[in-house]
Design an enzyme around this catalytic site. Structure first.
Site, mmCIF file in Angstrom:
data_model
loop_
_atom_site.group_PDB
_atom_site.id
_atom_site.type_symbol
_atom_site.label_atom_id
_atom_site.label_comp_id
_atom_site.label_asym_id
_atom_site.label_seq_id
_atom_site.Cartn_x
_atom_site.Cartn_y
_atom_site.Cartn_z
ATOM 1 N N CYS A 236 0.858 -1.176 0.000
ATOM 2 C CA CYS A 236 0.000 0.000 0.000
ATOM 3 C C CYS A 236 0.895 1.228 0.000
ATOM 4 C CB CYS A 236 -0.865 0.026 1.246
ATOM 5 S SG CYS A 236 -1.828 -1.472 1.469
ATOM 6 N N ARG B 128 1.305 1.564 -6.024
ATOM 7 C CA ARG B 128 1.507 0.580 -4.954
ATOM 8 C C ARG B 128 0.236 -0.184 -4.606
ATOM 9 N NH1 ARG B 128 6.332 1.918 -2.157
ATOM 10 N NH2 ARG B 128 5.633 0.821 -0.300
ATOM 11 N N TRP C 162 -3.695 -1.858 -1.374
ATOM 12 C CA TRP C 162 -3.719 -3.120 -2.105
ATOM 13 C C TRP C 162 -4.157 -4.154 -1.080
ATOM 14 C CZ3 TRP C 162 -0.680 -7.794 -2.188
ATOM 15 C CH2 TRP C 162 -0.945 -8.601 -3.294
ATOM 16 N N ASN D 232 1.065 0.506 5.885
ATOM 17 C CA ASN D 232 1.517 -0.308 4.766
ATOM 18 C C ASN D 232 2.206 -1.516 5.389
ATOM 19 O OD1 ASN D 232 2.662 -1.402 2.417
ATOM 20 N ND2 ASN D 232 4.500 -0.151 2.644
ATOM 21 N N GLY D 233 1.689 -2.699 5.099
ATOM 22 C CA GLY D 233 2.338 -3.885 5.650
ATOM 23 C C GLY D 233 1.326 -4.826 6.262
ATOM 24 N N GLU E 244 8.816 -13.574 -20.454
ATOM 25 C CA GLU E 244 8.574 -12.164 -20.128
ATOM 26 C C GLU E 244 7.509 -11.565 -21.063
ATOM 27 O OE1 GLU E 244 9.107 -10.366 -17.724
ATOM 28 O OE2 GLU E 244 9.069 -8.304 -18.394
ATOM 29 N N LYS F 71 4.073 -9.967 -19.638
ATOM 30 C CA LYS F 71 3.652 -8.587 -19.930
ATOM 31 C C LYS F 71 2.226 -8.583 -20.480
ATOM 32 C CE LYS F 71 5.895 -6.834 -18.110
ATOM 33 N NZ LYS F 71 7.027 -7.124 -17.351
ATOM 34 N N GLU G 145 -0.396 -9.530 -17.728
ATOM 35 C CA GLU G 145 -0.667 -8.620 -16.620
ATOM 36 C C GLU G 145 -1.345 -7.327 -17.035
ATOM 37 O OE1 GLU G 145 4.026 -7.400 -15.762
ATOM 38 O OE2 GLU G 145 2.710 -7.774 -14.092
ATOM 39 N N HIS H 265 5.802 -31.592 -26.561
ATOM 40 C CA HIS H 265 5.580 -32.502 -25.434
ATOM 41 C C HIS H 265 4.256 -32.237 -24.719
ATOM 42 C CE1 HIS H 265 9.491 -34.241 -25.993
ATOM 43 N NE2 HIS H 265 10.024 -33.027 -26.023
ATOM 44 N N LYS I 132 2.756 -2.645 -7.615
ATOM 45 C CA LYS I 132 4.104 -2.535 -8.174
ATOM 46 C C LYS I 132 5.092 -3.461 -7.472
ATOM 47 C CE LYS I 132 7.280 -0.810 -10.806
ATOM 48 N NZ LYS I 132 7.325 -1.413 -12.140
#
Ligand code: M6R
Length: 632
Positions: free
Chosen positions: A2, A27, A74, A100-101, A505, A509, A512, A528, A627
């Site tokens: 957050c 965040r 968040w 935050n946490g 990657e 991208k 997300e 396979h 983030k």
């Protein structure tokens, strides 16, 4: 993760808090809220969803408060609903708290408080804090000897009861000239203005107001008043601390004419590579120079001596950079290297190996899993015989972060602050760090010839220009192409060797920011199993760069074409078989195979960006993401 922000001074707090939250929205953006003190009361306004919802609500509230705290969330404990949004308050609505946490022991504290008659209005872990403070006031004397403030004492008493990783900001209507800030394993900085003071989870939130900052250390509490800042430890002892000047320009956190931060950050990549080249490589070195090293990372012998193994822990995009790193460290320096998801390594560490370097890669330097994996590695090697002792190296874009405080040896990736949730320029900068590290080790161990070393460094020096050319020549084409895929449901990305992590990657991208299902595979693995997914509705992006696996990738692409997939090639080859099989061909410049990932990732970033933008999605703040993820 957050974002929290706080203000005390002579200006109206609300606008300063909102502009700070805007810079912290990367965040988390599940809800937002602010609390100010005005006319003897705490005014708390909260809204579900993004900051603009809070802004609209605040238009109806008139306040000239000069003190306040704000939060952008968040969600961890409790759904992203308004009743779970911060700030949280005590029953009498006198104390407001943003965090935050995570408060790990919140359930036991909640039970104890409930037994005492406190009622809870949210599902969060954080709500225990205002109630604990209210409880302290209920039983406290009118003052505490030698303490400047009872509010400070209440906070100190409360944080000693909390377990977890958190940064907290608090205000109280009964102490209207005090903003209290706490740090315990989650970042928070104090900003020093002219007769005004700030706190924020990250510096972009306050850079428009001041460049003088003091990052708090773990176990510290700051008391901000209109007259100044005092810092204490949890034992209540006053500490001497000095602010420092930030080398950050407010323009760095603006879009500067780009529609999204992500696009701006993609375009910043040539500059980032140049900055890394200047910082990591010795410009004067040449093949006949036997006295100087070509690389100037400044890492000491205790990192390098008798090195037998390397293990890397990382998450997400940083994990992809680590796989490119593994390839370079093994192929150039000849050192066996293992890459682990930090979240897995924590609970299933490999058996202890001697003379092992452990590298943590994290752009934010705050990812909980990566930090915990490194802490675990440090702890389990403590007290062991010298060859088993921990050697830790961090690769981060935020050397001032928790990682930077925890590890002595750091490679700073110099990408500048990245706001878009999807990592782009920090990924390329991480690759540069791995090139420098692998070449430094290769030079010291003489595992490649000086001529080959020079060839690679010369190749690296061409990369910024090649990225510029790709951006200039290909963006428009990729944008057109992206429009054709706006409704596509599934995508496959294929790569082999050093470009396999680039396929991963590219898929990450796309997932997300566009919410399209995408998978990255080593091209040879398709047959396979995953090949069963292919048909005319599933496009396949194949990275085919000349070198050890070019023909193999082309054959794998043929196999996909035979299943009717539309084939998009990212390749410098535009004739022969490539020209025939690819339905769409995105050219990249031809470079040494070892260097190709820095170029092949660029079209994949642009493809993901333009598909998401075409779908009208919030590219910089995709749903459900933050983030950096400071929870397990
Ligand atoms: O800050 P970190 O590099 O430790 O973050 C790791 C991942 O959370 C991060 O790379 C994530 O996957 C990004 N959203 C990728 O774009």
């Amino acid at each position: 993760m957050c974002g929290i922000v706080g203000y005390i001074g002579t200006q109206t707090a609300t606008e300063i808090l909102l502009s700070g939250l805007e810079k912290l929205e990367y965040r988390g953006y599940d809800s937002a809220g602010i609390a100010t003190i005005w006319e003897g009361d705490v005014n708390c306004v909260r809204a579900k969803g993004k900051l603009h919802n809070l802004r609209s609500k605040l238009e109806q509230v008139e306040t000239h408060a000069q003190i306040g705290i704000g939060h952008t969330r968040w969600a961890t404990h409790g759904k992203p609903e308004e009743y779970n949004a911060h700030p949280h308050m005590d029953a009498a609505m006198r104390v407001a708290v943003v965090v935050n946490g995570i408060i790990e022991n919140y359930s036991e504290l909640r039970e104890e408080l409930k037994q005492k008659g406190y009622q809870f209005r949210s599902d969060t872990d954080v709500e225990v804090i205002p109630h604990l403070i209210a409880d302290f006031f209920k039983h406290s004397p009118a003052s505490v000897p030698f303490s400047p403030s009872l509010f400070l004492e209440a906070v100190r008493d409360t944080v000693k009861k909390l377990r977890g990783a958190f940064a907290i900001a608090l205000i109280s209507a009964d102490y209207p000239d005090e903003l209290i800030v706490v740090r315990q394993q989650a970042p928070i900085v104090i900003g020093f203005g002219q007769g005004e003071f700030f706190c924020a989870s990250d510096t972009p939130a306050i850079i428009s107001y001041t460049r003088a900052v003091l990052p708090l250390d773990n176990g510290e509490i700051a008391r901000l008043t209109p007259l100044g800042v005092e810092v204490y430890n949890f034992a209540g002892e006053r500490l001497k601390k000095q602010p420092r000047l930030l080398n950050l320009n407010p323009m760095m956190v603006e879009k500067q004419g780009f529609k999204h931060f992500m696009l701006k950050e993609i375009y910043e990549q040539p500059g980032v590579v140049r900055a890394c080249l200047d910082a990591y490589f010795n410009a004067d070195w040449n093949v006949s120079d036997s006295t100087n090293s070509p690389v100037k990372l400044g890492l000491s012998a205790d990192i390098y001596s008798d090195l037998e193994q390397i293990q890397i822990v990382a998450c997400g995009t940083s994990w992809h950079a680590a796989i490119v790193g593994k390839y370079l460290l093994e192929q150039l320096a000849g050192i066996p290297t293992q890459v682990h998801y930090a979240s897995e390594f924590r609970y299933a560490p490999t058996p202890l190996t001697p003379n092992t370097l452990t590298i943590g890669v994290t752009q934010s330097g705050e990812t909980a899993d990566t930090l915990a994996a490194l802490a675990m590695e440090k702890e389990r090697r403590q007290g062991k015989e010298p060859k088993y002792q921990a050697r830790l190296l961090g690769i981060t874009n935020r050397p001032e972060s928790t990682l930077g405080q925890m590890i002595f040896h750091i490679i700073n990736t110099l990408a500048g602050i990245e706001i878009g949730v999807a990592a782009t320029k920090t990924f390329v900068a991480q690759l540069m760090a791995f090139y420098a590290l692998a070449l430094d080790l290769a030079y010291l161990r003489q595992s490649i010839s000086p001529t080959r070393l020079q060839e690679i460094i010369n190749g690296l020096r061409q990369i910024p220009g090649e990225i510029e050319a790709t951006l200039e020549k290909q963006e428009h084409y990729i944008e057109q192409l992206a429009h054709e895929f706006a409704e596509t449901k599934d995508f496959i990305f294929l790569g082999r060797g050093i470009n396999y992590p680039i396929a991963l990657e590219g898929a990450l991208k796309l997932k997300e920011i566009s919410y399209i299902h995408a998978e990255g595979y080593p091209a040879g693995e398709m047959k396979h199993g995953p090949i069963a997914l292919l048909d005319a509705k599933v496009p396949v992006v194949a990275i085919a760069t000349p070198g050890s696996v070019y023909e193999k990738v082309i054959s794998n692409a043929q196999e996909a074409k035979a299943r009717d997939s539309r084939l998009i090639g990212v390749t410098p080859v535009n004739d022969g078989e490539a020209a025939e099989i690819f339905n769409d061909l995105i050219p990249v410049s031809k470079v040494d195979e070892l260097l190709s990932p820095i170029l092949t990732v660029i079209p994949l970033q642009l493809l993901a960006y333009h598909i998401a933008a075409r779908r009208g999605l919030d590219v910089d703040q995709p749903r459900n993401l933050a983030k950096s993820v400071t929870v397990e």
